[in-house]
Write a protein that holds these residues in place. Structure first.
Motif, mmCIF file in Angstrom:
data_model
loop_
_atom_site.group_PDB
_atom_site.id
_atom_site.type_symbol
_atom_site.label_atom_id
_atom_site.label_comp_id
_atom_site.label_asym_id
_atom_site.label_seq_id
_atom_site.Cartn_x
_atom_site.Cartn_y
_atom_site.Cartn_z
ATOM 1 N N GLY A 26 0.865 -1.229 0.014
ATOM 2 C CA GLY A 26 0.015 -0.035 -0.033
ATOM 3 C C GLY A 26 0.853 1.026 -0.023
ATOM 4 N N GLU A 27 0.342 2.302 0.714
ATOM 5 C CA GLU A 27 0.954 3.778 0.494
ATOM 6 C C GLU A 27 1.712 3.994 2.000
ATOM 7 N N THR A 69 8.335 -12.901 9.321
ATOM 8 C CA THR A 69 7.530 -11.610 8.554
ATOM 9 C C THR A 69 7.224 -10.507 9.495
ATOM 10 N N TYR A 70 7.137 -9.203 9.140
ATOM 11 C CA TYR A 70 6.823 -8.423 10.032
ATOM 12 C C TYR A 70 6.381 -7.341 9.150
ATOM 13 N N LEU A 71 5.008 -6.600 9.558
ATOM 14 C CA LEU A 71 4.513 -5.451 8.595
ATOM 15 C C LEU A 71 4.564 -4.251 9.398
ATOM 16 N N ILE A 72 5.386 -3.300 8.920
ATOM 17 C CA ILE A 72 5.798 -1.800 9.665
ATOM 18 C C ILE A 72 4.615 -1.124 9.007
ATOM 19 N N LYS A 73 3.780 -0.311 9.920
ATOM 20 C CA LYS A 73 2.529 0.492 9.404
ATOM 21 C C LYS A 73 3.198 1.933 9.713
ATOM 22 N N GLY A 74 2.114 2.951 9.327
ATOM 23 C CA GLY A 74 2.228 4.068 9.554
ATOM 24 C C GLY A 74 3.508 4.833 9.072
ATOM 25 N N LEU A 75 4.038 4.363 7.689
ATOM 26 C CA LEU A 75 5.124 5.214 7.355
ATOM 27 C C LEU A 75 4.500 6.256 6.158
ATOM 28 N N LYS A 76 5.254 7.201 6.121
ATOM 29 C CA LYS A 76 4.927 8.417 5.213
ATOM 30 C C LYS A 76 5.097 8.061 3.777
ATOM 31 N N PRO A 77 3.980 8.256 2.860
ATOM 32 C CA PRO A 77 4.005 8.149 1.528
ATOM 33 C C PRO A 77 5.163 8.896 0.823
ATOM 34 N N GLY A 78 5.754 8.466 0.053
ATOM 35 C CA GLY A 78 6.667 9.254 -0.885
ATOM 36 C C GLY A 78 8.272 9.427 -0.133
ATOM 37 N N THR A 79 8.318 8.415 0.963
ATOM 38 C CA THR A 79 9.370 8.604 1.829
ATOM 39 C C THR A 79 10.462 7.467 1.703
ATOM 40 N N SER A 80 11.567 7.784 1.940
ATOM 41 C CA SER A 80 12.757 6.557 1.825
ATOM 42 C C SER A 80 13.041 6.350 3.269
ATOM 43 N N LEU A 120 8.771 4.367 -0.378
ATOM 44 C CA LEU A 120 7.060 4.346 -0.581
ATOM 45 C C LEU A 120 6.923 5.339 -1.317
ATOM 46 N N PRO A 121 5.737 4.758 -2.558
ATOM 47 C CA PRO A 121 5.124 5.749 -3.518
ATOM 48 C C PRO A 121 4.452 7.101 -2.805
ATOM 49 N N ALA A 122 4.414 7.738 -3.668
ATOM 50 C CA ALA A 122 3.945 9.322 -3.246
ATOM 51 C C ALA A 122 2.276 8.980 -3.310
ATOM 52 N N MET A 123 1.600 9.651 -2.524
ATOM 53 C CA MET A 123 0.272 9.347 -2.360
ATOM 54 C C MET A 123 -0.498 10.245 -3.400
ATOM 55 N N PRO A 124 -1.549 9.745 -4.027
ATOM 56 C CA PRO A 124 -2.362 10.807 -5.122
ATOM 57 C C PRO A 124 -3.040 11.788 -4.336
ATOM 58 N N ASN A 125 -3.260 12.997 -5.093
ATOM 59 C CA ASN A 125 -3.835 14.208 -4.381
ATOM 60 C C ASN A 125 -5.398 13.641 -4.182
ATOM 61 N N LYS A 126 -5.680 13.765 -2.854
ATOM 62 C CA LYS A 126 -7.251 13.258 -2.688
ATOM 63 C C LYS A 126 -7.949 14.519 -2.294
ATOM 64 N N GLN A 127 -7.410 15.888 -1.850
ATOM 65 C CA GLN A 127 -8.051 16.843 -1.659
ATOM 66 C C GLN A 127 -9.048 17.438 -2.574
ATOM 67 N N VAL A 128 -10.175 18.034 -1.970
ATOM 68 C CA VAL A 128 -11.489 18.164 -2.733
ATOM 69 C C VAL A 128 -11.092 19.454 -3.428
ATOM 70 N N ASP A 129 -11.314 19.735 -4.489
ATOM 71 C CA ASP A 129 -11.059 21.193 -5.389
ATOM 72 C C ASP A 129 -12.449 21.990 -5.054
ATOM 73 N N LEU A 130 -12.441 22.978 -4.181
ATOM 74 C CA LEU A 130 -13.268 23.656 -3.878
ATOM 75 C C LEU A 130 -14.200 24.488 -5.064
ATOM 76 N N ALA A 131 -13.145 24.772 -6.346
ATOM 77 C CA ALA A 131 -13.599 25.263 -7.467
ATOM 78 C C ALA A 131 -14.644 24.450 -8.411
ATOM 79 N N THR A 132 -14.382 23.149 -7.907
ATOM 80 C CA THR A 132 -15.647 22.226 -8.874
ATOM 81 C C THR A 132 -16.986 21.873 -7.734
ATOM 82 N N GLN A 133 -17.007 22.331 -6.623
ATOM 83 C CA GLN A 133 -18.229 22.199 -5.971
ATOM 84 C C GLN A 133 -19.341 23.116 -6.190
ATOM 85 N N GLY A 134 -20.469 22.567 -6.389
ATOM 86 C CA GLY A 134 -21.543 23.354 -6.811
ATOM 87 C C GLY A 134 -21.803 24.497 -5.699
#
Length: 1308
Positions: free
Chosen positions: A1080-1081, A1123-1134, A1159-1173
């Protein structure tokens, strides 16, 4: 023997005469009918005050009155010289008096100012008055002055000075205006103690031209005023707020002096803005309670009746919102002379000795001088019998004719005290001043006081006799007071009779007779009872009274503590009150009061009036109390009591309880005497002698006891010899040569008569045949001294009184006091049972040396040293232990011993007094035992297949060491233990190196010491033979103090080691197949294979190129794939990641290579107010609203035109009433009938014209001097940014509305 007695004259005058070796007395009584012809030196009785301020409009009266026998003559001095009164026609001396009256009509009062002193003399001495300073009161005029107007800026402080003329006495100052109204004062404006008017800060309202200071002179009742002061407050600039500072007093500290007994007034006035508040406190304690008050709005602290304790530092604090200021006033308390003990008049007989004492206080210490008859004592004729010692004059062996008046003068810089005290030498036979044949009447059980006031010189002694008795009355129940009065604390009927008092001295004897009559008390036998009466019925309250037949009683009835209503329905009879046809107004509390000339008794009851009600259901209540108690068949030890039962209230009476009160010994306390059956109304009562009985009866039914009946009449039994002796007789010694005999005293009821005493008898048992005896009273013990030590006594205590002795007591045995034992046990033997237990034996001491009751033996023992240390070695000093063996024991056991040690003991005898001397010290040894654990075990120089062990010998050898035993076994990865290897080491070795060990293997070691008795407890240690890939720290560890344990299978307690750091060659990795993958991210999975022994495995990670510490997460360290899963890492960080194994001390043992994970960078999920009715709709609405607003403003501007601003101001004088309109969103009203007018509330340039060159569409035009501005909420504020100046041509004083911005700036 010194004696002191006070006489009371028949007219109430109080005399006190002190006779003896040194005698002090009061003045001679001057009643001519009683003591006519007795001489007395002069005594000043009235004089004018020391500082006498006179009114120049009235005659001057200087008082001087004195008494003496013969009456004294008077003379005066003025300014230290004789003042001839007869030569001045304006001066008159009153007849038989020294008071001067000076007529000042036509004269100036100043002519008679000066210091006056009055002298009163007769043939027995001369008395002096104080120095009386006569001064004329003065009220001088105010000096002419011209007060210039005072100009002051608003907010600053101001002081208006009064400076009144100096008057005598000083004037009273107050401030008023032209209308004679007092100026209002508060925390801001107040008048100081010196009369000045202080302003902490001035206001515009303080401007006025009639600040007038007035001075009122109290003696002349005149008022003068100062020229009015004009104050103008300027408001040219805003007032600046400031911290408080002090206007009076100035500086940080000041000093003030006050006299003891005077009034201390401390003042602090401060200026500041806002107005400061003043508070006070004393630095070294609390302000005196009850004498402290605050005035002038807390600015003045006032303390009255000043004492020396009021000295110290007082802090006043001025405080406002900007800070606080402090001022310290140091108060010094001085004191004018004051009396501690003024000299008192002496009446002495010839040959007697007297003392005059003049004790004064003051600061500085006053100087004391003595005079005789107005002449300094050093200038008076010498008297060998007179001795002066500072504040004391001693007169020895006074002679007839040596009477005189002595003056004591005490002075310091703050004033003086003058006292006259006469010494009157008299030789007078006794005289009794109490009228003869006085009759004193008192009520039974109350105190009686018989007077015998007398006079004589020397002081007569007083003795009293009763009837024809020849013995002097003294002791219980009689007390003769110092003034001759005879007091009987509790008068009884038998105390009635004739009493004779005799006063005698060496010049004669005088006697007087008085009579005492003891009366029976007045008592209400039948009290009125609570009544509930139906309306229009009759209410009857009974009140039967018993009184002494020789006294005349008066019965009075009260209603609610007032008189009965004047109504014929209220009928008062001899022993009752009847109210006919009761109404609601008759409700209340009715009290019958029976008065005689000596006492009274009263009782009350309530009356409640109710409506007529149907017959209620049967109610079961407690019975009513019995009545009509009578005593019959009266005998020495018994009496017959009869009574009439009360209403049973629907429940039969089961028992009657009879109680008694002993009015002689325990008045007011009722005791249960007996119970009789509820069918009887008579009881035969057995009584005790010498008791004043009163009886009462209570009835008992199923509900409970009734109220007690009225008490019967008093029945007194005659005294008799005691019927019993004291109980709990004991004999115990507290010292080696005494015996304390104690017992429980008899009660008053058991005494059977007056004069109760105890006859104590004793004899030494088996030695003495005769009894020794001592009689004591009012005590419960007797101390017999000088007895032999701890011998038995036979003891008897018998009660006796004035009528005989109690029964023969039975002897009890007691012992005199104990002493410490004299000898110690001998023939001490010790039998050692085992390494920790020994048995000690001894011979008992002879009983004669115990000297008390044997309690046992105490054995003290202590360890000298261990036997392995040698005879010359210094062992560790140990505290001695003690064991007590009770009784006459001859042996005991000593547990808890240490093996292979040398011990010492001694034995003491113990009795009730304490311990005897110790026996000679006795030594014994304990055998060898197993040793203690080695003191430490350290692992050093670990290698791949070997390591070295180092140890220390046991701290407790407990014997001779024969060697050491080392056992060790390997520990595999699952913590399973391998086979145990064992080796024996010599006792003198402290290290051993083990070889042929397995590499990378953990071993566990068990190590113990041995003696001939066997092995001791083992200590353990663990170590690893090989270390991999990291720096390892392994210092020596002291484990000698850890837990001891046996080798496997007993599970050992492992102790952590901290190895030394050194690089070792890796022998194969324990981590293999290490891989990573991104999930994941925000996560990553790490996998590996692990074959190491350590279970503490962690995954550690850190951001690449970061200087932070590694983050770690714990992983179960089992062998195999993980095996061990490390959680809570920051996307786009080495991240750099590794897996490590750690030992028990958290030191890293093994580690993998570091892995780099991105880790891969996280796609932008912010809401664009300019597109809100909803957002688009909101923006459109706002834009439309702004457009409409601009269009409206543009149309209205073009339509209204532009006119000069002055015309708009003329039409609207107060711009503040032209606010911007907020309800419709417009910028304000404007008229379309005039052209070129600015918007209301807008600002114009300073030249009064509107700029016409700029675009009409610009909103900036409506602001002055710069760009328009919008505030944070979007509203336009440019129109408020300017300030209009006053139009000087028109003289119009109106101003524009203040700018909100400027308004805020004004508060900064």
């Amino acid at each position: 023997m010194d004696r002191k007695r006070i006489w009371v004259l028949s007219n109430g005058a109080l005399l006190a005469i002190f006779l003896g070796h040194m005698t002090a007395g009061l003045e001679v009584p001057l009643d001519p009918k009683v003591l006519e012809g007795l001489p007395q030196p002069p005594t000043i009785t009235h004089q004018s005050p020391k500082d006498f301020i006179i009114d120049p409009r009235e005659n001057i009266v200087i008082h001087c009155e004195a008494k003496g026998k013969p009456h004294p003559s008077f003379s005066w001095t003025r300014n230290g010289t004789h003042f001839d009164v007869e030569k001045d026609p304006k001066v008159l001396m009153k007849p038989s008096s020294g008071t001067l009256v000076i007529d000042i009509n036509g004269e100036k009062a100043e002519a008679y100012e000066g210091v006056y002193q009055c002298t009163a003399r007769n043939e027995h001495g001369t008395a002096l008055s104080n120095n009386i300073v006569i001064r004329q009161s003065r009220s001088p005029l105010w000096s002419k002055e011209r007060n210039e107007p005072i100009l002051v800026q608003v907010g600053v402080s101001l002081v208006l000075q009064c400076r009144p003329p100096a008057g005598l006495p000083p004037p009273i100052i107050f401030w008023m205006d032209n209308n004679f109204q007092r100026l209002t004062q508060d925390t801001r404006v107040s008048q100081a103690l010196n009369g000045d008017l202080y302003f902490s800060n001035v206001l515009v309202d303080d401007t006025r031209n009639d600040y007038i200071c007035y001075a009122r002179f109290p003696h002349t009742q005149t008022i003068q005023q100062k020229q009015p002061i004009t104050v103008k407050v300027l408001d040219s600039s805003p007032a600046e707020e400031r911290r408080p500072s002090f206007m009076a007093p100035l500086g940080q500290s000041s000093t003030q002096m006050v006299l003891r007994g005077g009034v201390l007034e401390l003042e602090c006035i401060a200026e500041g803005l806002p107005t400061p508040d003043i508070s006070w406190r004393k630095e070294s304690g609390d302000l005196p309670s009850g004498r402290t008050s605050f005035h002038n709005f807390q600015k003045t602290l006032k303390i009255v009746d000043v004492t020396e304790a009021d000295a110290g530092d007082y802090r006043c604090t001025a405080k406002n919102s900007l800070g606080a200021g402090h001022h310290i006033i140091k108060v010094n308390v001085k004191a004018a002379p004051y009396w501690i003990s003024a000299p008192r008049n002496l009446i002495l007989a010839p040959k007697e000795t007297g003392i005059l004492t003049c004790r004064v206080g003051g600061d500085p210490k006053p100087t004391i001088t003595w005079s005789v008859n107005g002449v300094a004592i050093e200038n008076s004729p010498k008297d060998v019998n007179r001795k002066v010692e500072d504040d004391t004059v001693i007169l020895n062996d006074v002679q007839t004719g040596s009477s005189a008046v002595y003056q004591c003068n005490a002075s310091n810089e703050f004033g003086y005290l003058l006292a006259n005290a006469f010494v009157n030498v008299l030789a007078e036979p006794p005289r009794i001043l109490t009228p003869p044949n006085n009759v004193y009447q008192v009520i039974t059980n109350r105190p009686a006081l018989l007077d015998c006031a007398s006079f004589g010189s020397p002081i007569p002694s007083i003795t009293w006799f009763k009837d024809s008795q020849t013995s002097i009355l003294s002791g219980d129940p009689y007390v003769i007071h110092g003034n001759g009065t005879l007091e009987i604390h509790v008068a009884q009927l038998l105390n009635s009779g004739k009493y004779t008092c005799i006063a005698s001295n060496n010049l004669g004897t005088k006697e007087n007779h008085v009579y005492l009559e003891v009366k029976e008390p007045t008592r209400i036998l039948a009290q009125p009872e609570y009544k509930v009466v139906q309306r229009n019925r009759n209410a009857v309250f009974e009140c039967k009274v018993k009184h002494d037949p020789t006294l005349i009683p008066i019965m009075t009835w009260l209603k609610d503590s007032g008189e009965l209503p004047d109504d014929e329905r209220f009928v008062v009879e001899t022993d009752s009150l009847t109210i006919r046809d009761v109404t609601e107004e008759d409700e209340g509390t009715y009290t019958c009061v029976m008065n005689t000339t000596l006492d009274q008794d009263s009782a009350s009851a309530m009356l409640t009036v109710v409506e007529a009600t149907p017959t209620p259901a049967i109610v079961y209540e407690q019975p009513d109390p019995p009545t009509d108690l009578e005593l019959t068949d009266q005998r020495e030890r018994s009496v017959q009591l009869t009574w009439t039962p009360g209403d049973e209230n629907n429940s039969p009476t089961e028992k009657f309880l009879i109680q008694y009160e002993d009015l002689l010994h325990q008045p007011g306390v009722w005791h249960n005497l007996t119970k009789v059956d509820g069918t009887k109304t008579t009881a035969h009562l057995d009584l005790s002698p010498y008791v004043y009985y009163s009886f009462r009866v209570l009835a008992l039914n199923r509900v409970g006891y009734s109220q007690p009946s009225k008490a019967s009449r008093q029945y007194r039994t005659n005294p008799a010899a005691p019927d019993e002796n004291p109980t709990d007789v004991q004999g115990v010694g507290t010292e080696h040569d005494n015996l304390i005999i104690s017992w429980k005293e008899l009660t008053g009821l058991q005494s059977n008569g007056p004069g109760l005493q105890y006859r104590v008898n004793w004899r030494q048992k088996g030695v003495e045949e005769e009894w020794s005896s001592e009689t004591v009273a009012n005590t419960s013990k007797y101390v017999l001294s000088g007895t032999p030590t701890f011998v038995p006594y036979e003891i008897k205590v018998q009660a006796v009184n004035d009528y005989g002795s109690g029964p023969e007591p039975v002897p009890v045995e007691g012992f005199s006091g104990e002493d410490l034992p004299m000898s110690a046990p001998e023939s001490i033997q010790v039998l050692v049972q085992n390494v920790t237990l020994a048995e000690v034996h001894w011979e008992p001491v002879p009983s004669s040396t115990v000297r008390g009751r044997l309690q046992g033996y105490k054995v003290r023992y202590w360890r000298e040293r261990g036997l392995h240390q040698g005879a010359g070695a210094e062992g560790r000093q140990e505290e001695a232990q003690a064991l007590s063996f009770s009784g006459n024991r001859t042996q005991g056991r000593l547990p808890g011993l240490q093996p292979y040690s040398l011990y010492t003991l001694n034995i003491r005898v113990v009795n009730g007094k304490g311990e005897g001397p110790p026996s000679a010290n006795h030594n014994f040894e304990t055998p060898e035992g197993v040793p203690g654990p080695p003191s430490f075990l350290r692992v050093k120089d670990p290698n791949i297949d070997s390591l070295t062990l180092e140890w220390g010998p046991p701290q407790e050898n407990n014997g001779r060491l024969t060697g050491y035993t080392l056992r060790y076994q390997l520990v595999n990865n699952s913590n399973d233990l391998g086979p145990v290897e064992e080796m024996t080491l010599p006792a003198n070795e402290t290290t051993v190196t083990l070889g042929n060990l397995k590499y990378s293997t953990r071993y566990k070691f068990y190590f113990n010491a041995n003696t001939i008795k066997g092995p001791g407890p083992a200590i353990t240690q663990e170590a690893v033979t090989v270390m991999d890939e990291v720096l390892i720290q392994q210092p020596a560890v002291d484990v000698g103090k850890g837990d001891t344990e046996s080798p496997h299978p007993v599970s050992p307690i492992t102790q952590s080691l901290r190895p030394l750091f050194h690089k070792v060659r890796p022998i194969g990795p324990v981590f293999t197949n290490v891989n990573s993958s991104v999930v994941g991210e925000e996560g990553a999975v790490i996998s590996w294979e692990y074959s190491g022994p350590d279970k503490n495995v962690y995954v550690e990670y850190i951001v690449e190129n970061s200087k932070e510490e590694w983050k770690k997460e714990f992983v179960n360290g089992s062998n195999g794939s993980q095996t061990y899963l490390i959680k809570g890492l920051k996307p786009g960080t080495s991240y750099r990641v590794r897996v490590v194994a750690k030992d028990h001390s958290e030191m890293t043992i093994h580690s993998t290579e570091e892995l780099l994970i991105t880790l891969p960078a996280m796609p932008n999920k912010q809401v664009d107010l300019a597109t809100q009715g909803w957002f688009i709709g909101l923006m459109c609405a706002i834009a439309l609203l702004i457009l409409v607003l601009l269009i409206v403003c543009f149309i209205k501007r073009n339509k209204g035109g532009k006119y000069p601003v002055k015309e708009k101001e003329d039409a609207h004088q107060d711009p503040e009433i032209q606010p911007m309109k907020e309800d419709d969103g417009t910028f304000g009203e404007y008229s379309d009938t005039e052209d070129h007018k600015p918007l209301k509330g807008s600002r114009t340039p300073s030249n009064g014209t509107v700029k016409r060159d700029d675009s009409d569409d610009s909103l900036v035009d409506y602001g002055e001097g710069g760009d328009g501005q919008f505030n944070e909420d979007g509203s336009f504020i440019g129109q408020y940014s300017g300030k209009k100046e006053k139009d000087t041509h028109e003289g119009n004083e109106s101003s524009e509305a203040p700018s909100p911005v400027n308004a805020m700036n004004s508060f900064v």
